[in-house]
Write a protein that holds these residues in place. Sequence first.
Motif, PDB file in Angstrom:
ATOM      1  N   GLY A   1       0.816  -1.202   0.000  1.00  0.00           N
ATOM      2  CA  GLY A   1       0.000   0.000   0.000  1.00  0.00           C
ATOM      3  C   GLY A   1       0.848   1.250   0.000  1.00  0.00           C
ATOM      4  N   LEU A   2       1.986   1.219   0.715  1.00  0.00           N
ATOM      5  CA  LEU A   2       2.893   2.365   0.734  1.00  0.00           C
ATOM      6  C   LEU A   2       3.469   2.621  -0.655  1.00  0.00           C
ATOM      7  N   ARG A   3       3.881   1.565  -1.330  1.00  0.00           N
ATOM      8  CA  ARG A   3       4.425   1.708  -2.694  1.00  0.00           C
ATOM      9  C   ARG A   3       3.367   2.292  -3.629  1.00  0.00           C
ATOM     10  N   LEU A   4       2.143   1.826  -3.496  1.00  0.00           N
ATOM     11  CA  LEU A   4       1.068   2.331  -4.343  1.00  0.00           C
ATOM     12  C   LEU A   4       0.786   3.803  -4.079  1.00  0.00           C
ATOM     13  N   ARG A   5       0.730   4.174  -2.803  1.00  0.00           N
ATOM     14  CA  ARG A   5       0.405   5.555  -2.457  1.00  0.00           C
ATOM     15  C   ARG A   5       1.496   6.517  -2.924  1.00  0.00           C
ATOM     16  N   PHE A   6       2.748   6.113  -2.752  1.00  0.00           N
ATOM     17  CA  PHE A   6       3.842   6.977  -3.190  1.00  0.00           C
ATOM     18  C   PHE A   6       3.800   7.180  -4.706  1.00  0.00           C
ATOM     19  N   ALA A   7       3.636   6.091  -5.455  1.00  0.00           N
ATOM     20  CA  ALA A   7       3.560   6.206  -6.916  1.00  0.00           C
ATOM     21  C   ALA A   7       2.347   7.034  -7.336  1.00  0.00           C
ATOM     22  N   ALA A   8       1.234   6.864  -6.620  1.00  0.00           N
ATOM     23  CA  ALA A   8       0.005   7.575  -6.981  1.00  0.00           C
ATOM     24  C   ALA A   8       0.144   9.077  -6.766  1.00  0.00           C
ATOM     25  N   VAL A   9       0.781   9.489  -5.663  1.00  0.00           N
ATOM     26  CA  VAL A   9       0.928  10.917  -5.364  1.00  0.00           C
ATOM     27  C   VAL A   9       1.705  11.618  -6.469  1.00  0.00           C
ATOM     28  N   TYR A  10       2.836  11.030  -6.869  1.00  0.00           N
ATOM     29  CA  TYR A  10       3.658  11.672  -7.893  1.00  0.00           C
ATOM     30  C   TYR A  10       2.994  11.596  -9.262  1.00  0.00           C
ATOM     31  N   MET A  11       2.262  10.538  -9.528  1.00  0.00           N
ATOM     32  CA  MET A  11       1.539  10.459 -10.794  1.00  0.00           C
ATOM     33  C   MET A  11       0.469  11.551 -10.874  1.00  0.00           C
ATOM     34  N   VAL A  12      -0.272  11.742  -9.797  1.00  0.00           N
ATOM     35  CA  VAL A  12      -1.324  12.761  -9.780  1.00  0.00           C
ATOM     36  C   VAL A  12      -0.727  14.153  -9.945  1.00  0.00           C
ATOM     37  N   VAL A  13       0.396  14.418  -9.271  1.00  0.00           N
ATOM     38  CA  VAL A  13       1.038  15.733  -9.389  1.00  0.00           C
ATOM     39  C   VAL A  13       1.496  15.979 -10.823  1.00  0.00           C
ATOM     40  N   ILE A  14       2.165  14.991 -11.431  1.00  0.00           N
ATOM     41  CA  ILE A  14       2.679  15.152 -12.794  1.00  0.00           C
ATOM     42  C   ILE A  14       1.542  15.343 -13.785  1.00  0.00           C
ATOM     43  N   PHE A  15       0.525  14.517 -13.716  1.00  0.00           N
ATOM     44  CA  PHE A  15      -0.590  14.618 -14.649  1.00  0.00           C
ATOM     45  C   PHE A  15      -1.378  15.912 -14.437  1.00  0.00           C
ATOM     46  N   SER A  16      -1.574  16.312 -13.181  1.00  0.00           N
ATOM     47  CA  SER A  16      -2.357  17.519 -12.898  1.00  0.00           C
ATOM     48  C   SER A  16      -1.658  18.773 -13.405  1.00  0.00           C
ATOM     49  N   VAL A  17      -0.361  18.883 -13.129  1.00  0.00           N
ATOM     50  CA  VAL A  17       0.383  20.062 -13.582  1.00  0.00           C
ATOM     51  C   VAL A  17       0.456  20.092 -15.102  1.00  0.00           C
ATOM     52  N   SER A  18       0.717  18.945 -15.726  1.00  0.00           N
ATOM     53  CA  SER A  18       0.795  18.884 -17.187  1.00  0.00           C
ATOM     54  C   SER A  18      -0.540  19.265 -17.819  1.00  0.00           C
ATOM     55  N   LEU A  19      -1.636  18.746 -17.257  1.00  0.00           N
ATOM     56  CA  LEU A  19      -2.961  19.072 -17.786  1.00  0.00           C
ATOM     57  C   LEU A  19      -3.289  20.547 -17.580  1.00  0.00           C
ATOM     58  N   ALA A  20      -2.904  21.101 -16.430  1.00  0.00           N
ATOM     59  CA  ALA A  20      -3.165  22.519 -16.165  1.00  0.00           C
ATOM     60  C   ALA A  20      -2.417  23.399 -17.166  1.00  0.00           C
ATOM     61  N   ILE A  21      -1.167  23.054 -17.457  1.00  0.00           N
ATOM     62  CA  ILE A  21      -0.388  23.825 -18.425  1.00  0.00           C
ATOM     63  C   ILE A  21      -1.013  23.715 -19.806  1.00  0.00           C
ATOM     64  N   LEU A  22      -1.476  22.521 -20.168  1.00  0.00           N
ATOM     65  CA  LEU A  22      -2.090  22.308 -21.476  1.00  0.00           C
ATOM     66  C   LEU A  22      -3.362  23.141 -21.623  1.00  0.00           C
ATOM     67  N   ILE A  23      -4.180  23.162 -20.568  1.00  0.00           N
ATOM     68  CA  ILE A  23      -5.432  23.924 -20.622  1.00  0.00           C
ATOM     69  C   ILE A  23      -5.160  25.418 -20.643  1.00  0.00           C
ATOM     70  N   LEU A  24      -4.209  25.884 -19.821  1.00  0.00           N
ATOM     71  CA  LEU A  24      -3.881  27.305 -19.805  1.00  0.00           C
ATOM     72  C   LEU A  24      -3.288  27.753 -21.132  1.00  0.00           C
ATOM     73  N   ARG A  25      -2.573  26.851 -21.784  1.00  0.00           N
ATOM     74  CA  ARG A  25      -1.930  27.213 -23.054  1.00  0.00           C
ATOM     75  C   ARG A  25      -2.927  27.255 -24.204  1.00  0.00           C
ATOM     76  N   PHE A  26      -3.799  26.244 -24.300  1.00  0.00           N
ATOM     77  CA  PHE A  26      -4.670  26.125 -25.461  1.00  0.00           C
ATOM     78  C   PHE A  26      -6.145  26.360 -25.153  1.00  0.00           C
ATOM     79  N   GLY A  27      -6.559  26.186 -23.884  1.00  0.00           N
ATOM     80  CA  GLY A  27      -7.957  26.394 -23.532  1.00  0.00           C
ATOM     81  C   GLY A  27      -8.875  25.457 -24.291  1.00  0.00           C
ATOM     82  N   THR A  28      -9.991  25.974 -24.754  1.00  0.00           N
ATOM     83  CA  THR A  28     -10.955  25.153 -25.499  1.00  0.00           C
ATOM     84  C   THR A  28     -10.448  24.790 -26.888  1.00  0.00           C
ATOM     85  N   GLN A  29      -9.380  25.428 -27.357  1.00  0.00           N
ATOM     86  CA  GLN A  29      -8.845  25.127 -28.678  1.00  0.00           C
ATOM     87  C   GLN A  29      -8.258  23.733 -28.749  1.00  0.00           C
TER      88      GLN A  29
END
Length: 487
Positions: free
Chosen positions: A364-392
């Motif tokens: 469970g510890l291994r899963l939680r650690f991997a999940a935290v960093y995955m969520v951070v990476i995907f969230s920041v990447s998605l936020a940058i993508l949306i801020l850059r292109f928006g609805t386009q």
Amino acid sequence: MPREIEAGVQMKLYTLTKRRLAMVFVMFMSFFIISVTAGLAAPDVIYTDSHNVKLIKNEYGSLVLSVNTSPILTPLNQQLWLLATPVLVNKDSNDTVDIAVTPQINFFHVDSEGHEQSELSGPPLSHRRQLTCTSEKCDSLLLLHLGYINHSEYKVTVKLDNTDEVTNLFESITLEFKTYKSAFTQVEIWFRTVFLALTFIFTIWYTRSLKPYHWDDWSIEQKWVMILLPLLLLYNNPLFPLAFIVASFAPFMVDGIFQATFLATLLLYYLCIYHSIREVKRSFVRFYLPKILLVCLIWLIAVVLSTWQAVNERTDPTYNYRVDTVNFMGLKVVLFVLAALYTLFLFYLFITAFIELRNVAYFGLRLRFAAVYMVVIFSVSLAILILRFGTQILDESFVSEISTRYGSAAEFLSLYGLMNFSLYAMAYVYSPSKNALSESRFPDNPAVSMLNESDSESDSDILYGRSKDEKIDYSVNFMGNLDADSD
């Protein structure tokens, strides 16, 4: 029936307390925030040189728009764009106007003696473009794009036909030269060099820390970090300075391929981690092949889309993806479908792993650690993508008219800081613990590691997700299996 256990080198993750593990995450976020702050203080990415040109017919009845010269350029300016934005005569109208224009473009470079030398070996270049105007403004047309700078000055002439329709609608046209700022390029080179040096140091340190152990004894996380670190070197691109020495679009294409390769491998890593943590026996055909095919298709289409325009611009600087919209949109739809399949597959593996292992000690510890960093990476990447292109992001202008790699220095440093610092944190946490050598074949086995712990229940026990009774039962079952095997 007890779960099948995979032997492995004990990771530092198992020896960190909840407080120290939280400190690792705080350090990662602190360095990430510092990189974003540095990006906000850095120079803007794009320099713009505007010319407002009145619409005047020549003796042949055509409209000729002439810009004297571009700004003085150096290789640090990287690329050059020329955009045209018409200014409406009647700005009070609420009607939307669509007009087809076919600009004929000829461009020259200005040599050291001030002489104009044509960049074209044939007739002027022309492509039919569709222009849309609303009551507020007209779309900008990308007339010209040079993927690399080969001369210090350029001169461009643009001729428009259908003059009556154009002169009735527009009072003038604003021509804009856009290029990278030299100051931003210097920031990009310096930070890429810093990240490259740090990645090299972490790669050497991580390799040496695992050198005493056989590859077969490494945990699945340790193996994947060993694969990702050299690819992070490519992501930081030691060949990037060649783009300012070699007058070719190839270094920029190689940079794009390096980035796509690292990101695709990172996608493959998450699929394998959430599946392999539940499954010890991993055959290539059944376990790896479907994941590799899915990610390779995403990688291939991403590379084609990113290099499509660059390859065509090599022979025709006026080429634009809108000229070939059908094929371009077809590839983009396939990319979105594959991305959706990947997301569903990852979500399934993620949920299944948590349902089965969230309460199992250490797993469970291994899963939680991997999940935290995955969520951070995907969230920041998605936020940058949306801020850059928006609805386009959902329409054909997802590849923007002026296609820079980064919208701002903050975007550049946030992406590079995110990828580099997250992998540094993973390398530290997945590196062998101090006592790993004495437990070289069993440290990744939670049951054996627990036999050396005290009987008291601590904060670490809660963090790892097991109570005292459960741990004893798990250990007895495992040791019973060892006795049965020895018999």
